[in-house]
Design a protein around this motif. Structure first.
Motif, PDB file in Angstrom:
ATOM      1  N   THR A  24     -10.544  -4.940 -14.889  1.00 11.54           N
ATOM      2  CA  THR A  24      -9.747  -3.611 -14.192  1.00 11.54           C
ATOM      3  C   THR A  24      -9.366  -2.613 -15.449  1.00 11.54           C
ATOM      4  O   THR A  24      -9.215  -1.695 -15.268  1.00 11.54           O
ATOM      5  CB  THR A  24      -8.488  -4.329 -13.383  1.00 11.54           C
ATOM      6  OG1 THR A  24      -8.938  -5.020 -12.448  1.00 11.54           O
ATOM      7  CG2 THR A  24      -7.740  -3.045 -12.863  1.00 11.54           C
ATOM      8  N   GLN A  25      -8.899  -3.246 -16.514  1.00 11.64           N
ATOM      9  CA  GLN A  25      -8.335  -2.501 -17.775  1.00 11.64           C
ATOM     10  C   GLN A  25      -9.596  -1.359 -18.141  1.00 11.64           C
ATOM     11  O   GLN A  25      -9.291  -0.473 -18.278  1.00 11.64           O
ATOM     12  CB  GLN A  25      -8.076  -3.466 -18.972  1.00 11.64           C
ATOM     13  CG  GLN A  25      -7.590  -2.545 -20.143  1.00 11.64           C
ATOM     14  CD  GLN A  25      -6.232  -2.095 -19.957  1.00 11.64           C
ATOM     15  OE1 GLN A  25      -5.251  -2.258 -19.378  1.00 11.64           O
ATOM     16  NE2 GLN A  25      -6.241  -0.505 -19.995  1.00 11.64           N
ATOM     17  N   SER A  26     -10.974  -2.025 -18.132  1.00 15.60           N
ATOM     18  CA  SER A  26     -11.778  -1.170 -18.739  1.00 15.60           C
ATOM     19  C   SER A  26     -11.937  -0.085 -17.594  1.00 15.60           C
ATOM     20  O   SER A  26     -12.442   1.053 -17.758  1.00 15.60           O
ATOM     21  CB  SER A  26     -13.209  -1.900 -18.724  1.00 15.60           C
ATOM     22  OG  SER A  26     -14.178  -1.025 -18.889  1.00 15.60           O
ATOM     23  N   ARG A 122       1.933   1.539   0.280  1.00 20.19           N
ATOM     24  CA  ARG A 122       2.930   1.128   1.114  1.00 20.19           C
ATOM     25  C   ARG A 122       4.182   1.747   1.229  1.00 20.19           C
ATOM     26  O   ARG A 122       5.447   1.378   1.092  1.00 20.19           O
ATOM     27  CB  ARG A 122       3.196  -0.344   1.148  1.00 20.19           C
ATOM     28  CG  ARG A 122       1.904  -1.220   1.330  1.00 20.19           C
ATOM     29  CD  ARG A 122       2.240  -2.710   1.447  1.00 20.19           C
ATOM     30  NE  ARG A 122       1.007  -3.437   1.524  1.00 20.19           N
ATOM     31  CZ  ARG A 122       0.299  -3.634   2.728  1.00 20.19           C
ATOM     32  NH1 ARG A 122       0.811  -3.288   3.742  1.00 20.19           N
ATOM     33  NH2 ARG A 122      -0.878  -4.308   2.652  1.00 20.19           N
ATOM     34  N   GLU A 123       4.167   3.205   1.184  1.00 13.32           N
ATOM     35  CA  GLU A 123       5.298   4.045   0.925  1.00 13.32           C
ATOM     36  C   GLU A 123       6.056   3.973  -0.323  1.00 13.32           C
ATOM     37  O   GLU A 123       7.496   4.448  -0.295  1.00 13.32           O
ATOM     38  CB  GLU A 123       6.112   3.970   2.276  1.00 13.32           C
ATOM     39  CG  GLU A 123       5.653   4.595   3.386  1.00 13.32           C
ATOM     40  CD  GLU A 123       6.399   4.970   4.708  1.00 13.32           C
ATOM     41  OE1 GLU A 123       7.611   4.443   4.522  1.00 13.32           O
ATOM     42  OE2 GLU A 123       5.988   5.703   5.471  1.00 13.32           O
ATOM     43  N   GLN A 124       5.732   3.083  -1.221  1.00 16.49           N
ATOM     44  CA  GLN A 124       6.580   2.813  -2.424  1.00 16.49           C
ATOM     45  C   GLN A 124       5.888   3.431  -3.575  1.00 16.49           C
ATOM     46  O   GLN A 124       4.647   3.316  -3.526  1.00 16.49           O
ATOM     47  CB  GLN A 124       6.550   1.365  -2.771  1.00 16.49           C
ATOM     48  CG  GLN A 124       7.531   0.573  -1.674  1.00 16.49           C
ATOM     49  CD  GLN A 124       8.945   1.091  -1.231  1.00 16.49           C
ATOM     50  OE1 GLN A 124       9.382   1.910  -2.014  1.00 16.49           O
ATOM     51  NE2 GLN A 124       9.453   1.096  -0.004  1.00 16.49           N
ATOM     52  N   CYS A 125       6.446   3.944  -4.701  1.00 14.37           N
ATOM     53  CA  CYS A 125       6.003   4.358  -5.816  1.00 14.37           C
ATOM     54  C   CYS A 125       5.422   3.122  -6.674  1.00 14.37           C
ATOM     55  O   CYS A 125       6.429   2.406  -7.091  1.00 14.37           O
ATOM     56  CB  CYS A 125       6.666   5.441  -6.668  1.00 14.37           C
ATOM     57  SG  CYS A 125       5.910   6.039  -8.136  1.00 14.37           S
ATOM     58  N   VAL A 126       4.257   3.071  -7.064  1.00 17.84           N
ATOM     59  CA  VAL A 126       3.790   1.760  -7.908  1.00 17.84           C
ATOM     60  C   VAL A 126       3.249   2.217  -9.108  1.00 17.84           C
ATOM     61  O   VAL A 126       2.664   1.676  -9.853  1.00 17.84           O
ATOM     62  CB  VAL A 126       2.613   0.774  -7.315  1.00 17.84           C
ATOM     63  CG1 VAL A 126       3.500   0.286  -6.044  1.00 17.84           C
ATOM     64  CG2 VAL A 126       1.596   1.690  -6.705  1.00 17.84           C
ATOM     65  N   ALA A 161      -6.501  -5.139  -7.649  1.00 21.59           N
ATOM     66  CA  ALA A 161      -6.796  -6.058  -8.901  1.00 21.59           C
ATOM     67  C   ALA A 161      -5.318  -6.977  -8.809  1.00 21.59           C
ATOM     68  O   ALA A 161      -5.323  -7.627  -9.759  1.00 21.59           O
ATOM     69  CB  ALA A 161      -7.104  -5.120  -9.929  1.00 21.59           C
ATOM     70  N   GLY A 162      -4.337  -6.680  -8.088  1.00 22.60           N
ATOM     71  CA  GLY A 162      -3.312  -7.346  -8.214  1.00 22.60           C
ATOM     72  C   GLY A 162      -2.204  -6.973  -9.307  1.00 22.60           C
ATOM     73  O   GLY A 162      -1.767  -7.897  -9.772  1.00 22.60           O
ATOM     74  N   LEU A 163      -2.522  -5.661  -9.953  1.00 25.70           N
ATOM     75  CA  LEU A 163      -1.902  -5.223 -11.009  1.00 25.70           C
ATOM     76  C   LEU A 163      -0.421  -5.122 -10.547  1.00 25.70           C
ATOM     77  O   LEU A 163       0.466  -5.171 -11.681  1.00 25.70           O
ATOM     78  CB  LEU A 163      -2.422  -3.965 -11.599  1.00 25.70           C
ATOM     79  CG  LEU A 163      -3.782  -4.250 -12.220  1.00 25.70           C
ATOM     80  CD1 LEU A 163      -4.287  -2.932 -12.683  1.00 25.70           C
ATOM     81  CD2 LEU A 163      -3.553  -5.169 -13.324  1.00 25.70           C
ATOM     82  N   VAL A 164      -0.019  -4.717  -9.327  1.00 24.87           N
ATOM     83  CA  VAL A 164       1.463  -4.414  -9.261  1.00 24.87           C
ATOM     84  C   VAL A 164       1.637  -5.511  -8.094  1.00 24.87           C
ATOM     85  O   VAL A 164       0.920  -5.709  -7.145  1.00 24.87           O
ATOM     86  CB  VAL A 164       1.767  -3.217  -8.890  1.00 24.87           C
ATOM     87  CG1 VAL A 164       1.692  -2.503  -9.999  1.00 24.87           C
ATOM     88  CG2 VAL A 164       0.877  -2.701  -7.543  1.00 24.87           C
TER      89      VAL A 164
END
Length: 755
Positions: A24-26, A122-126, A161-164
């Motif tokens: 995912t980083q790549s 989901r209406e939230q800033c990530v 990727a489950g990053l947040v």
């Protein structure tokens, strides 16, 4: 980005990056390179939310050692501001922004311009996606739209990727379950009790990149057909007492739904590689930027309709149609939402929908007009509403007091019930006064007329037994229409008003648009005005666009066929303005007569005195006037240099100031000897104490809101006005006299009702 094709190419390349088997980083590193290349930008950076902070995850152009080191809180710096507001930033000189925060580890000191968009999930800033250039420059709309589209795709990537955390958002204070009172803005008057129900129309888009554009186009085509069918069915079964302004609103709404340009822009997004859902959302985001920042109030209000339609189309195309309205209300409910479109309100079961509370909303929004026609109280501008209220919370909505009580204590509930009962009792008492004249104890007869501007206002004529309509604002029909209202529609409205009034007079005010009531089909000839209330509006605009005034005059004359037409012009400053406007109307009347077409048997002309200078030349105008109306709302702020919308000037905007009352008396004392009746149009006349002051300076005609007629009539019937006139003359001549205190004391001594 030079052209739309570049945006499409960027989407295709993003699709390839996402499909590749790599870390995912790549992928994020490659995305930052792609964005920098597509926008010919020296910097492209991706910030993601981790542990409540916005962390730099990938960049092309900033120092690589800053990755996973630079972190910003919500509201901190430009990136934090974007995350906090969830709105894009577009800055030619980033360092001049008040929130700019320099981070030396990034090496960004040589970059001047900055553009960034939020990454929403989901209406939230990530997260935040940002680009920077060395040279100062403003970014084009197409570039901002491309950034938003990329941000939408990134939201899917980082979630997969489950990053947040899926529930990640800006930090919020802990919520307790204690009773709470939150303030708002009264949009539709009324009181209601029910449980909180959240209106949650926005769908979470989980698949943004399409495999087959043709399949997506077919899905979109089917969704459009179904949406238009749903709208037709919904409008046909809408619960209204009869025809009204909502007809215009719903027709405008349907016109947006049928707009081919909207469909074409969505198909362009599909051609660029987006799914149908993502293409609808991408176009909606672009609309939010264009209309949300527009200086034109009309355009800002239409954003709600477009949001409604976009959400509806996404729900249909995605097959996710489960909303609070579709599930159905089971008990008395207060609807909670950020905002509503007109069709969304119509979907709710009227038996259980008792009130609406909005985080946004305005007096001119379509949903407000529909709610008024349906008799649903609405409270708007409730800050932090969705954080303060939980689904199922017991609520008390009191829009008359501009308050929402959340989880009310027993004492508050008892008080609310008492106030509701008292309100009903007063309404019953005023109902008993309905057929009695507004006549003082010493025989002074006051004519109480009502203000109106909507068909839905007309039943109040008979409910209050008002003496007529002293001010019919004709501009609403112009404000809700995307084009100049057709003559036939104007005639139909004016006929309905005259028929509802029967033999009672109706004073039509010619259209008052311009300033802060701009319409898209009339060129404002300039940028946003610093002081729209004192700007290019009302009779000034009507004389400059004489065709608009002439067309309205024809409609009014035809609607009043065989009757007397009472017509007044707004914001008259000089006698020549009145003369020119009157000449346009009289020319139209002569033309109708020569053609043998139906027209008004007689026209009575009046002017609205809202600009103080008119009082200084009133002697020149009075011989040509049949009546004079004083608009106290604008007049007061002009005379006292106090903006009525500025809370810091609330004590300066005083209807009982000696200066204002002296001015009004000067006007009345000029008009009466000339035989020209004077009426007051505005909120001042609808308050019993202020109305009492007006009568004490000789005013005997008021045009007020229907709700104020009962209380003002009760006040008049309990007062002796002749003794008050002598006292008022004495108070006005006394330096430093506190008119409000003196009048209140006199009312108490006389037993005059001021409740």
């Amino acid at each position: 980005m030079a052209a739309t094709g570049s945006a499409r190419e960027l989407l295709r390349r993003l699709h390839d990056v996402m499909a590749a088997r790599q870390s995912t980083q790549s992928k994020l590193d490659q995305v930052s390179v792609l964005i920098a290349g597509a926008l010919e930008s020296e910097v492209a950076s991706i910030y993601l939310l981790r542990d409540g902070m916005l962390e730099l995850f990938a960049t092309r152009g900033l120092k690589q050692q800053a990755v996973h080191v630079t972190r910003l809180a919500f509201g901190q710096g430009l990136v934090g501001t974007i995350a906090e507001t969830r709105e894009p930033l577009n800055l030619a000189q980033a360092s001049q922004h008040p929130r700019f925060a320099y981070r030396p580890e990034t090496g960004e000191e040589r970059f001047h311009s900055f553009a960034g968009v939020p990454i929403i999930r989901r209406e939230q800033c990530v997260g935040v996606l940002a680009v920077q250039h060395v040279q100062p420059r403003d970014y084009d709309e197409i570039e901002i739209e491309a950034l938003q589209t990329v941000a939408m795709v990134l939201a899917e990537l980082i979630a997969a990727a489950g990053l947040v955390d899926a529930e990640a958002s800006a930090p919020k204070p802990p919520r307790d379950n204690s009773p709470l009172r939150v303030a708002g803005l009264k949009l539709v008057d009324g009181m209601a009790r029910g449980q909180a129900v959240f209106h949650q129309p926005r769908i979470i888009i989980t698949n943004t990149v399409a495999d087959d554009a043709e399949t997506e186009r077919e899905r979109l085509k089917d969704a459009f057909a179904r949406m238009r069918e749903e709208i037709d069915q919904m409008v046909s079964r809408a619960d209204f007492a009869g025809p009204g302004d909502h007809d215009d609103i719903l027709e405008t709404y349907k016109m947006f739904a049928l707009d081919e340009g909207w469909a074409r822009r969505i198909n362009d997004g599909i051609d660029g590689g987006l799914t149908a859902e993502a293409a609808v959302e991408a176009v909606a985001q672009a609309q939010r930027i264009r209309l949300g920042s527009a200086s034109d109030p009309y355009l800002r209000e239409r954003l709600h309709d477009l949001e409604d339609l976009s959400n509806r189309l996404i729900r249909i195309v995605s097959g996710q149609s489960d909303t609070a309205a579709k599930r159905g209300l089971q008990e008395d409910s207060i609807l909670i939402a950020r905002n509503l479109g007109p069709a969304e309100l119509l979907e709710y079961d009227r038996r259980f929908l008792k009130g609406v509370a909005l985080e946004e909303g305005s007096l001119t929004a379509h949903v407000t007009i529909l709610a008024r026609a349906m008799g649903i109280p609405v409270l708007g501008r409730v800050k932090g509403l969705r954080e303060a209220v939980a689904e199922g919370d017991p609520l008390l909505l009191d829009s008359s007091s501009a308050a929402l009580f959340v989880r009310p204590a027993q004492a508050v509930l008892a008080s609310f019930e008492e106030r509701t009962a008292l309100r009903l009792a007063k309404q019953a008492e005023f109902e008993q006064l309905k057929d009695l004249p507004a006549e003082s104890l010493d025989g002074v007869r006051v004519r109480l007329m009502m203000n109106a501007g909507l068909r839905s206002d007309l039943p109040a004529l008979d409910i209050t037994n008002a003496d007529g309509i002293g001010l019919f604002r004709t501009e609403f029909q112009f404000l809700v229409s995307a084009t100049l209202p057709r003559k036939g529609r104007q005639v139909a409205l004016y006929k309905d008003v005259l028929e509802a009034a029967a033999d009672r007079p109706v004073i039509f005010r010619t259209v008052d648009i311009g300033g802060d009531k701009a319409v898209p089909y009339v060129d404002s000839e300039g940028d946003r005005e610093e002081n729209p209330a004192m700007g290019w509006r009302a009779i000034r605009l009507a004389l400059a666009r004489s065709g608009l005034l002439a067309a309205q005059a024809s409609a009014l004359l035809e609607a009043a066929a065989g009757r007397t037409l009472y017509l007044m012009f707004p914001m008259v400053t000089e006698p020549w303005e009145y003369e020119q406007a009157r000449a346009i109307v009289e020319k139209r009347r002569r033309r109708l007569a020569a053609a043998g077409l139906p027209h008004a048997a007689e026209v009575k002309f009046g002017a609205m005195l809202e600009v103080p200078s008119l009082a200084m030349v009133l002697d020149e105008l009075l011989p040509r006037l049949d009546f004079l109306s004083i608009g106290t709302n604008d007049l007061t702020q002009f005379l006292l240099a106090a903006d009525r919308g500025n809370p810091r000037l609330a004590d300066r905007y005083d209807w009982l100031s000696r200066g204002l009352l002296r001015f009004l008396k000067l006007v009345v004392d000029q008009a009466h000897p000339a035989g020209v009746p004077v009426s007051i149009c505005g909120e001042m006349g609808g308050r019993p104490l202020e109305a009492l002051a007006l009568m004490a300076i000789g005013v005997e005609r008021l045009s007020i809101t229907p709700a104020a007629i009962g209380p003002v009539k009760a006040m008049i019937r309990s007062a002796r006005l002749e003794p008050l006139k002598a006292k008022m003359a004495e108070w006005l001549a006394t330096p430093g006299a506190d008119i409000r205190a003196l009048l209140t004391a006199e009312a108490d001594a006389q037993g005059i009702r001021l409740d």
